[in-house]
Scaffold this active site. Structure first.
Site, PDB file in Angstrom:
ATOM      1  N   LYS A 143      29.856  23.443  38.838  1.00  0.00           N
ATOM      2  CA  LYS A 143      29.296  24.595  39.552  1.00  0.00           C
ATOM      3  C   LYS A 143      28.075  25.097  38.791  1.00  0.00           C
ATOM      4  O   LYS A 143      28.169  25.607  37.680  1.00  0.00           O
ATOM      5  CB  LYS A 143      30.306  25.739  39.660  1.00  0.00           C
ATOM      6  CG  LYS A 143      29.782  26.815  40.604  1.00  0.00           C
ATOM      7  CD  LYS A 143      30.373  28.187  40.379  1.00  0.00           C
ATOM      8  CE  LYS A 143      29.657  29.006  39.348  1.00  0.00           C
ATOM      9  NZ  LYS A 143      28.287  29.425  39.689  1.00  0.00           N
ATOM     10  N   GLU A 192      30.831  27.301  25.268  1.00  0.00           N
ATOM     11  CA  GLU A 192      29.558  27.397  24.546  1.00  0.00           C
ATOM     12  C   GLU A 192      28.947  28.722  24.976  1.00  0.00           C
ATOM     13  O   GLU A 192      28.485  28.855  26.104  1.00  0.00           O
ATOM     14  CB  GLU A 192      28.691  26.190  24.902  1.00  0.00           C
ATOM     15  CG  GLU A 192      27.615  25.923  23.892  1.00  0.00           C
ATOM     16  CD  GLU A 192      26.337  26.677  24.199  1.00  0.00           C
ATOM     17  OE1 GLU A 192      26.194  27.810  23.682  1.00  0.00           O
ATOM     18  OE2 GLU A 192      25.522  26.153  24.952  1.00  0.00           O
ATOM     19  N   CYS A 230      20.674  30.537  24.304  1.00  0.00           N
ATOM     20  CA  CYS A 230      21.867  31.014  23.607  1.00  0.00           C
ATOM     21  C   CYS A 230      21.683  31.002  22.093  1.00  0.00           C
ATOM     22  O   CYS A 230      22.217  31.846  21.394  1.00  0.00           O
ATOM     23  CB  CYS A 230      23.079  30.190  24.006  1.00  0.00           C
ATOM     24  SG  CYS A 230      22.796  28.431  23.865  1.00  0.00           S
ATOM     25  N   GLU A 265      23.431  40.190  22.142  1.00  0.00           N
ATOM     26  CA  GLU A 265      22.503  39.206  22.697  1.00  0.00           C
ATOM     27  C   GLU A 265      21.665  39.886  23.792  1.00  0.00           C
ATOM     28  O   GLU A 265      22.205  40.473  24.721  1.00  0.00           O
ATOM     29  CB  GLU A 265      23.341  38.075  23.311  1.00  0.00           C
ATOM     30  CG  GLU A 265      22.541  36.913  23.812  1.00  0.00           C
ATOM     31  CD  GLU A 265      23.430  35.778  24.312  1.00  0.00           C
ATOM     32  OE1 GLU A 265      24.377  36.051  25.077  1.00  0.00           O
ATOM     33  OE2 GLU A 265      23.165  34.624  23.943  1.00  0.00           O
TER      34      GLU A 265
HETATM   35  P1  NDP Z   1      27.592  34.348  33.064  1.00  0.00           P
HETATM   36  O1  NDP Z   1      28.338  34.038  31.842  1.00  0.00           O
HETATM   37  O2  NDP Z   1      28.102  35.392  33.957  1.00  0.00           O
HETATM   38  O3  NDP Z   1      27.410  33.022  33.949  1.00  0.00           O
HETATM   39  C1  NDP Z   1      27.508  31.695  33.502  1.00  0.00           C
HETATM   40  C2  NDP Z   1      28.141  30.838  34.593  1.00  0.00           C
HETATM   41  O4  NDP Z   1      29.472  31.273  34.849  1.00  0.00           O
HETATM   42  C3  NDP Z   1      27.433  30.918  35.932  1.00  0.00           C
HETATM   43  O5  NDP Z   1      27.546  29.699  36.599  1.00  0.00           O
HETATM   44  C4  NDP Z   1      28.242  31.989  36.638  1.00  0.00           C
HETATM   45  O6  NDP Z   1      28.088  31.965  38.016  1.00  0.00           O
HETATM   46  C5  NDP Z   1      29.634  31.630  36.215  1.00  0.00           C
HETATM   47  N1  NDP Z   1      30.591  32.718  36.289  1.00  0.00           N
HETATM   48  C6  NDP Z   1      30.369  34.050  36.290  1.00  0.00           C
HETATM   49  N2  NDP Z   1      31.529  34.728  36.360  1.00  0.00           N
HETATM   50  C7  NDP Z   1      32.510  33.803  36.387  1.00  0.00           C
HETATM   51  C8  NDP Z   1      33.925  33.873  36.452  1.00  0.00           C
HETATM   52  N3  NDP Z   1      34.555  35.036  36.479  1.00  0.00           N
HETATM   53  N4  NDP Z   1      34.629  32.727  36.481  1.00  0.00           N
HETATM   54  C9  NDP Z   1      34.010  31.541  36.431  1.00  0.00           C
HETATM   55  N5  NDP Z   1      32.671  31.412  36.380  1.00  0.00           N
HETATM   56  C10 NDP Z   1      31.929  32.522  36.347  1.00  0.00           C
HETATM   57  O7  NDP Z   1      26.127  34.673  32.716  1.00  0.00           O
HETATM   58  P2  NDP Z   1      25.117  35.445  33.641  1.00  0.00           P
HETATM   59  O8  NDP Z   1      24.317  34.463  34.300  1.00  0.00           O
HETATM   60  O9  NDP Z   1      25.740  36.435  34.553  1.00  0.00           O
HETATM   61  O10 NDP Z   1      24.350  36.272  32.554  1.00  0.00           O
HETATM   62  C11 NDP Z   1      24.930  37.428  31.985  1.00  0.00           C
HETATM   63  C12 NDP Z   1      24.552  37.511  30.535  1.00  0.00           C
HETATM   64  O11 NDP Z   1      25.127  36.419  29.852  1.00  0.00           O
HETATM   65  C13 NDP Z   1      23.073  37.362  30.297  1.00  0.00           C
HETATM   66  O12 NDP Z   1      22.453  38.593  30.342  1.00  0.00           O
HETATM   67  C14 NDP Z   1      23.016  36.747  28.960  1.00  0.00           C
HETATM   68  O13 NDP Z   1      23.013  37.749  27.978  1.00  0.00           O
HETATM   69  C15 NDP Z   1      24.282  35.952  28.848  1.00  0.00           C
HETATM   70  N6  NDP Z   1      24.115  34.506  29.048  1.00  0.00           N
HETATM   71  C16 NDP Z   1      24.348  33.708  27.983  1.00  0.00           C
HETATM   72  C17 NDP Z   1      24.205  32.358  28.100  1.00  0.00           C
HETATM   73  C18 NDP Z   1      24.433  31.477  26.932  1.00  0.00           C
HETATM   74  O14 NDP Z   1      24.270  30.264  27.044  1.00  0.00           O
HETATM   75  N7  NDP Z   1      24.825  32.017  25.823  1.00  0.00           N
HETATM   76  C19 NDP Z   1      23.785  31.733  29.355  1.00  0.00           C
HETATM   77  C20 NDP Z   1      23.605  32.662  30.435  1.00  0.00           C
HETATM   78  C21 NDP Z   1      23.774  33.985  30.253  1.00  0.00           C
HETATM   79  P3  NDP Z   1      26.878  32.785  38.666  1.00  0.00           P
HETATM   80  O15 NDP Z   1      25.645  32.465  37.926  1.00  0.00           O
HETATM   81  O16 NDP Z   1      26.812  32.257  40.004  1.00  0.00           O
HETATM   82  O17 NDP Z   1      27.251  34.216  38.552  1.00  0.00           O
END
Ligand code: NDP
Length: 795
Positions: A195, A269, A303, A400
């Site tokens: 996904k 991760e 990240c 972060e």
């Molecule tokens: P999320 O952790 O929410 O999203 C990462 C993935 O998980 C996306 O595919 C998301 O779907 C999916 N997801 C979200 N909620 C769920 C759930 N309850 N169960 C299963 N899968 C889920 O990151 P965001 O994109 O919302 O970003 C939020 C914050 O996270 C950012 O502001 C940033 O600080 C941090 N972030 C950190 C990352 C890293 O690699 N360390 C990467 C991305 C974000 P969908 O995108 O469709 O919501």
């Protein structure tokens, strides 16, 4: 002539950048060809688009396409397809599977420009990065893993695929994260359901088209688009053997909780707040260039971004001046422009979040410096930002931001740098800048992070594992470590061959009044001393003939707290040489061997004499065996196709909380101790409830064997109650549970407090007698975590 020179110099100074736009025609044509509407890719074909949401270009707000939101039935369909496909896929021989991965690498390479543009359009990152970093690395991942597919049967003889992998990726490196997930999973013989993030699904959909194009067997790769809800459906599927997640720590913890006790493998991760440390002897200009890459690559939406700058005090003003000068030269704008350094932030809500965190820091007294940027007002642009005058307690220093925001801190000594660097719940990466290699290599093991870059930053390669410590998650992606994450030991669930201790005896709880005037209660062993139970409660131990043997203490929360404190104070066990550790362990083995008769007698109270002897003999052998392993579990040196060598070093997990097995109670206890100690871990161990006598008395052997106080702590009592306390304790780094399955869900669920690594296995079904059992082999590997230290070379 002189006048001419001056005008050339002036021209150079004032020379601006012309627009150098990459064409988006081919990508838009592809979108149009598909009527800008996409379904899921399930069982080798695209579904009809349904329940769609819009995806837009963050650089200008323009509509790109409509994407389908996957619901439960889409996920179920994908699971059915993936389960069937996995059987066929894993039965192909290694070479057949490898050929498909090679084909994917080639076809991505062939379509690389279009993929780079599509990624830039949807994510907002600069074309320079998608073209020169993201897509080439994607290709490299497929080639590298085609190689693993080819040699899988030789290199992982005792392992088998986990089955179907459910994979959830974020928006910051959409296609790269897809490759980090899909390539190793397929190489290891699994099928996948991936996904992508809601905001960035297009390159995953294009990838699905490429799978179709190369004739990848149907169902091996399934792409179900959607949002967090779709992700929730995916993780809740029973037939999925493994979940791999990259994203925020918050969602990572939620996934750990939701999958607790389900027997799924899990890699997380997650986020970070990685330190970027500059010592006063560093090549400052190079360090500043490295910093640009560390924090302003991908708009800081990385990240492992070096978002916490630590500069040695003596050079801090000089470094600050150079950073400001360099920041003013960074070009922010249309990401399709090839001379743009920084593109757009992913969406309005992320833009808002960044803005809020920065203004909050200003309110708290920090100083904010930002460059002037002129960008499309409809786009999500944020300027490069430097925050000084900070305090360690500020949110901007701790959390972060996931944006182009750098916080500035100073330090005086290397030790202080280590302290500040480790003052975070995260542990993903760190960058160390110094011309003194001794200092760099002294710092690297002291920093709690999975990746260390010396005089460099943001270096990645498919052959080098990537992943975090602490709340940055666990598991590794890339390299051999990454393949292990998609395999499980063969015979993991097959019944054990030996069971010398068949009946689990009921343990009676005794009230405070002892039977005799002499207190016979077996004490705990905490911090190298015998300790009475804090609560004063004990239980009766009854032998095989129903006779009273002794009383054993019933530990409580306070006993565990004391043990954790002692274990944390004995960290020198983790840093002492492996030779020293082996000496202590050989000594333990010798001393147990000298007291063999005594320990046999203790076990004979519960089992037949011949079985007692077998168990003690095996326990002695086991200690010798793990003493031998202290200096044998070597890491590796990776040679990435960049001018750098990478030292992959095995480091201890730290403090392990272990619940021992009811079956073969003494042998399992010794095995767990041996495994943990040999690799430098400290341990708090809860022995068998029904037969803890030999384990509790083992302190006598420990006491005479030079084991430093606090390295081993033994507390008897209820595995449920004590396991619970250990699982939620922030001072424990990992939980190993070999007790009853009924506790697994709670243990894994509570482990989210500080994202402990967990290993749960029904001790009753394990073959403790065989050191060669794949499960014990796997546990040896799981008693360490890999740190990759990048050491670049050349001018
Ligand atoms: P999320 O952790 O929410 O999203 C990462 C993935 O998980 C996306 O595919 C998301 O779907 C999916 N997801 C979200 N909620 C769920 C759930 N309850 N169960 C299963 N899968 C889920 O990151 P965001 O994109 O919302 O970003 C939020 C914050 O996270 C950012 O502001 C940033 O600080 C941090 N972030 C950190 C990352 C890293 O690699 N360390 C990467 C991305 C974000 P969908 O995108 O469709 O919501």
């Amino acid at each position: 002539m002189r006048g001419q020179d001056l005008s050339i110099a002036k021209e150079f100074k004032e020379m601006g950048y012309g627009e150098a736009l990459e064409s988006d025609a081919a990508a838009l044509e592809w979108l149009e060809k598909n009527k800008r509407k996409f379904g899921h890719f399930i069982d080798g074909k695209f579904t009809k688009p349904s329940n769609t949401f819009k995806t837009t270009n963050p650089a200008n707000g323009k509509f790109l396409a409509e994407i389908s939101k996957g619901n439960l039935s889409d996920i179920k369909l994908a699971v059915t397809s993936a389960v069937a496909a996995q059987k066929r896929w894993s039965s192909l021989n290694s070479h057949e599977r490898a050929k498909y991965l090679y084909a994917l690498a080639r076809v991505i390479q062939k379509n690389s420009r279009l993929l780079a543009v599509l990624e830039t359009l949807e994510n907002g990152k600069s074309i320079r990065e998608t073209r020169d970093i993201d897509i080439p690395l994607v290709v490299r991942h497929f080639y590298h893993h085609a190689g693993w597919a080819e040699i899988l049967h030789e290199e992982f003889k005792d392992y088998e695929p986990v089955g179907v992998a459910g994979q959830i990726i974020p928006w910051n490196f959409p296609l790269l994260m897809l490759s980090w997930k899909i390539a190793p999973a397929l190489a290891a013989g699994n099928s996948v359901i991936l996904k992508p993030a809601e905001t960035t699904s297009l390159t995953a959909i294009y990838f699905a088209k490429l799978c179709e194009m190369i004739g990848l067997p149907k169902g091996v790769v399934n792409i179900v688009t959607g949002d967090g809800e779709t992700g929730e459906h995916l993780i809740s599927q029973d037939k999925i053997g493994k979940i791999a997640f990259t994203g925020s720590t918050e969602v990572g913890k939620r996934i750990r909780k939701k999958t607790a006790g389900k027997g799924k493998k899990l890699t997380l991760e997650l986020g970070g707040k990685s330190p970027f440390i500059i010592f006063d002897d560093a090549d400052i200009d190079s360090a500043v260039e490295g910093l640009v890459d560390a924090i302003w690559l991908n708009q800081g939406e990385v990240c492992c971004a070096g978002s916490r700058l630590l500069v040695q005090e003596s050079i801090s003003e000089k470094v600050k001046r150079k950073i400001v000068a360099r920041m003013k030269k960074l070009r922010v704008g249309n990401p399709l422009d090839k001379s743009v350094d920084m593109g757009a932030i992913i969406n309005q809500s992320q833009l808002k979040k960044i803005g809020q965190m920065v203004s909050e820091s200003e309110k708290e007294g920090a100083k904010v410096f930002q460059t002037n940027i002129k960008c499309d007002a409809k786009g999500c642009f944020y300027p490069p930002t430097l925050i000084t005058d900070t305090e360690p307690s500020m949110e901007i220093v701790r959390e972060e931001v996931f944006g182009p925001v750098l916080v500035f801190l100073t330090f005086r000594t290397p030790n202080e740098a280590v302290e500040i660097a480790n003052n975070t719940q995260y542990g993903l990466a760190a960058s160390i800048w110094t011309e003194n290699i001794n200092l760099a290599l002294d710092m690297a093991p002291k920093i709690k992070a999975g990746v260390i870059w010396i005089n460099s930053s943001n270096m990645f390669d498919a052959a080098v594992g990537f992943g975090g410590y602490r709340e940055s998650g666990y598991g590794r992606e890339g390299g051999k470590e990454g393949i292990f994450e998609y395999l499980k030991p063969k015979g993991h669930n097959s019944p054990k061959k030996v069971n010398r201790f068949k009946e689990s005896r009921k343990v009676k709880t005794l009230d405070q009044t002892a039977d005799s005037s002499i207190d016979q209660t077996r004490k705990f062993y905490i911090g190298g001393k015998q300790v009475r139970p804090d609560g004063g409660y004990s239980s009766k131990l009854i032998d095989k003939n129903g006779n009273f043997v002794t009383e054993v203490g019933l530990g409580n929360r306070k006993d565990i707290r004391d043990a954790v404190e002692s274990a944390n104070l004995s960290s020198s066990w983790s840093t002492t040489t492996s030779h020293n550790r082996s000496q202590v362990m050989y000594y333990l083995a010798e001393n147990l061997s000298k007291r063999k008769a005594e320990f046999c007698a203790k076990l004979e109270l519960f089992v037949e004499p011949k079985d007692a002897e077998i168990e003690v003999n095996l326990a002695i052998e086991r200690l010798f065996y793990y003493a031998a392993w202290t200096d044998k579990l070597d890491g590796a040196v990776h040679q990435a196709p960049i001018r750098a060598n990478t030292l992959a070093i095995n480091e201890p997990l730290g403090v392990i909380g272990a619940i021992s097995s009811e079956s073969e109670p003494f042998l399992s206890f010794i095995t767990i101790l041996g495994l943990a100690l040999s690799q430098g871990n400290r341990v708090i161990i809860i022995p068998s409830r029904a037969n803890p006598l030999a384990c509790l008395d083992f302190y006598q052997v420990i006491d005479t064997s030079d084991v430093p106080g606090g390295v081993v702590n033994i507390i008897s009592g209820s595995p449920g109650e004590l396991g619970k306390v250990l699982s939620e304790h922030l001072g424990v780094d990992a939980i190993w549970h070999f007790g009853s399955k009924k506790y697994f869900s709670e243990v894994e669920s509570l482990s989210i407090s500080n994202l402990k690594q967990t290993y749960v296995s029904d001790g009753e079904s394990m073959d403790w007698s065989n050191t060669q059992s794949p499960v014990l082999k796997e546990l040896l590997r799981r008693s360490v975590q890999v740190k990759n230290i990048w050491i670049p070379y050349g001018e």
